[in-house]
Scaffold this active site. Structure first.
Site, short mmCIF file in Angstrom:
data_model
loop_
_atom_site.label_atom_id
_atom_site.label_comp_id
_atom_site.label_asym_id
_atom_site.label_seq_id
_atom_site.Cartn_x
_atom_site.Cartn_y
_atom_site.Cartn_z
N ASP A 44 3.29 1.43 8.08
CA ASP A 44 2.07 0.67 7.82
C ASP A 44 2.25 -0.40 6.75
O ASP A 44 1.80 -0.26 5.61
CB ASP A 44 0.92 1.61 7.44
CG ASP A 44 -0.43 0.89 7.50
OD1 ASP A 44 -0.46 -0.28 7.93
OD2 ASP A 44 -1.44 1.50 7.13
N ASP A 70 0.86 -1.18 0.00
CA ASP A 70 0.00 0.00 0.00
C ASP A 70 0.90 1.24 0.00
O ASP A 70 0.73 2.15 0.81
CB ASP A 70 -0.91 -0.02 1.23
CG ASP A 70 -2.07 0.97 1.13
OD1 ASP A 70 -2.47 1.31 0.00
OD2 ASP A 70 -2.56 1.41 2.19
#
Length: 370
Positions: free
Chosen positions: A263, A246
């Protein structure tokens, strides 16, 4: 289209952020169970959502259970899939704690992600790994699984600056060099089945699409998936490696020392181009320039196979389909109706049909001439 659909998704998420954070910190309230894997349907409406039990007291008690004494300062951070908080710690610097969405990943899959970021950190690649406390990075409390991270500041990268893109490309290449060493065994791959076929089936089977638009969506989504398959055929067989998964500007924090990546929750196996195309924006000419700048840094550490460029619009199409299904699967989480009130309206699905038609045309164009 001139402004590609990733920009639209990012803008919608930015507009929704304040409402989502308020809902994330709310106490017990109505909502369905979110304790399901990605491919599962939502639970009956009378079942409280698991996150309804995650109040501030629970967050502090969870930290106390692993020997960290919070001082009562608690700030909800930007997150939809999980619940993430900055917590003040007595006589120490604040920490960040992530409570994983129940049922999404197995413990083994979470630990694989933690191991990957530890490998990257050991090679001085700027990522933010989970802290090991008493030899463990994954902890359990009252049915929740959580991890603790050091707090890292930073600003959004200036992706209009060629030197920033080149610098970012170098570090993505270093991530990929490590990601190629061995595969994930517990985490799924990013492919047509997991990000395209299954999400389309979920949306149609669970009747999220208005009756009068079901036929149009079924038709255009099938055309889009056919276009994705042709793009994959043109690209041919490509190496699969552990990715960030991502890797867009929102998951890169910039300091004077350069970028660091946060993340890795969506980390999966997939082609290298997945971690590059989300850095692109604007019209085709702008994207050509941006990709050239990224690759100028990327190829300092990794060889780039230009056949991967056939997948840019295909991967964008898969992300758009998967994004709609992601919202649908999470609709029982009280944070989601607050954050995305426009989802599942007539206008929403009309726009999705139009953008998939545009993607069908874009996938037939030649790849970016980098």
């Amino acid at each position: 289209m001139d402004q590609h659909n990733q920009d639209q998704i990012d803008d919608e998420e930015e507009d929704a952020r304040a409402a989502a954070l308020a809902a994330a910190m709310a106490g017990p309230q109505g909502g369905d169970s979110g304790d399901f894997a990605d491919a599962d349907a939502a639970a009956p409406a009378h079942v409280p959502h698991p996150y309804s039990a995650l109040n501030p007291e629970c967050v502090l008690d969870a930290l106390d259970s692993i020997g960290l004494r919070g001082d009562g300062r608690l700030l909800a951070l930007n997150s939809y899939e999980n619940r993430v908080y900055q917590v003040g710690i007595e006589d120490s610097l604040p920490l960040v704690v992530k409570f994983y969405r129940p049922g999404r990943w197995s413990d083994a899959a979470i630990l694989e992600e933690h191991a990957f970021t530890e490998e990257l950190t050991a090679r001085e690649i700027p990522v933010v790994p989970a802290l090991a406390l008493d030899g463990r990075t994954l902890h359990h409390f009252n049915g929740f699984r959580f991890a603790v991270f050091t707090r890292h500041g930073g600003r959004a990268p200036e992706l209009s600056d060629p030197s920033v893109l080149e610098w970012t490309g170098r570090f993505i290449a270093r991530i990929h060099a490590v990601g190629a060493v061995k595969p994930y065994l517990q985490r799924p791959a990013l492919d047509i089945a997991t990000f395209g076929t299954e999400p389309c089936d979920f949306l149609q089977t669970n009747q999220f699409i208005p009756v009068d638009l079901q036929e149009a969506y079924a038709s255009v989504s099938q055309q889009a998936l056919d276009g994705v398959r042709r793009s994959y055929d043109r690209a041919g067989a490509l190496p699969q490696l552990r990715l960030h998964g991502d890797c867009h500007g929102g998951n890169v924090l910039w300091t004077d020392a350069g970028p660091h990546f946060v993340d890795f929750d969506d980390s999966r196996m997939g082609p290298a181009i997945q971690d590059l195309w989300m850095m692109l924006s604007g019209d085709r000419a702008e994207q050509v320039r941006q990709m050239s700048d990224i690759l100028a840094g990327y190829e300092d550490f990794c060889e780039f196979n230009p056949r991967q460029l056939h997948l840019v619009e295909a991967l964008r199409t898969l992300r758009l389909i998967h994004y709609s299904a992601w919202l649908a699967r999470r609709w029982d989480d009280p944070a989601f109706p607050a954050a995305f009130p426009w989802f599942n309206t007539q206008r929403y699905w009309q726009d999705r049909i139009l953008e998939l038609r545009e993607q069908v045309a874009l996938m037939e164009e030649p790849p970016l001439p980098v």
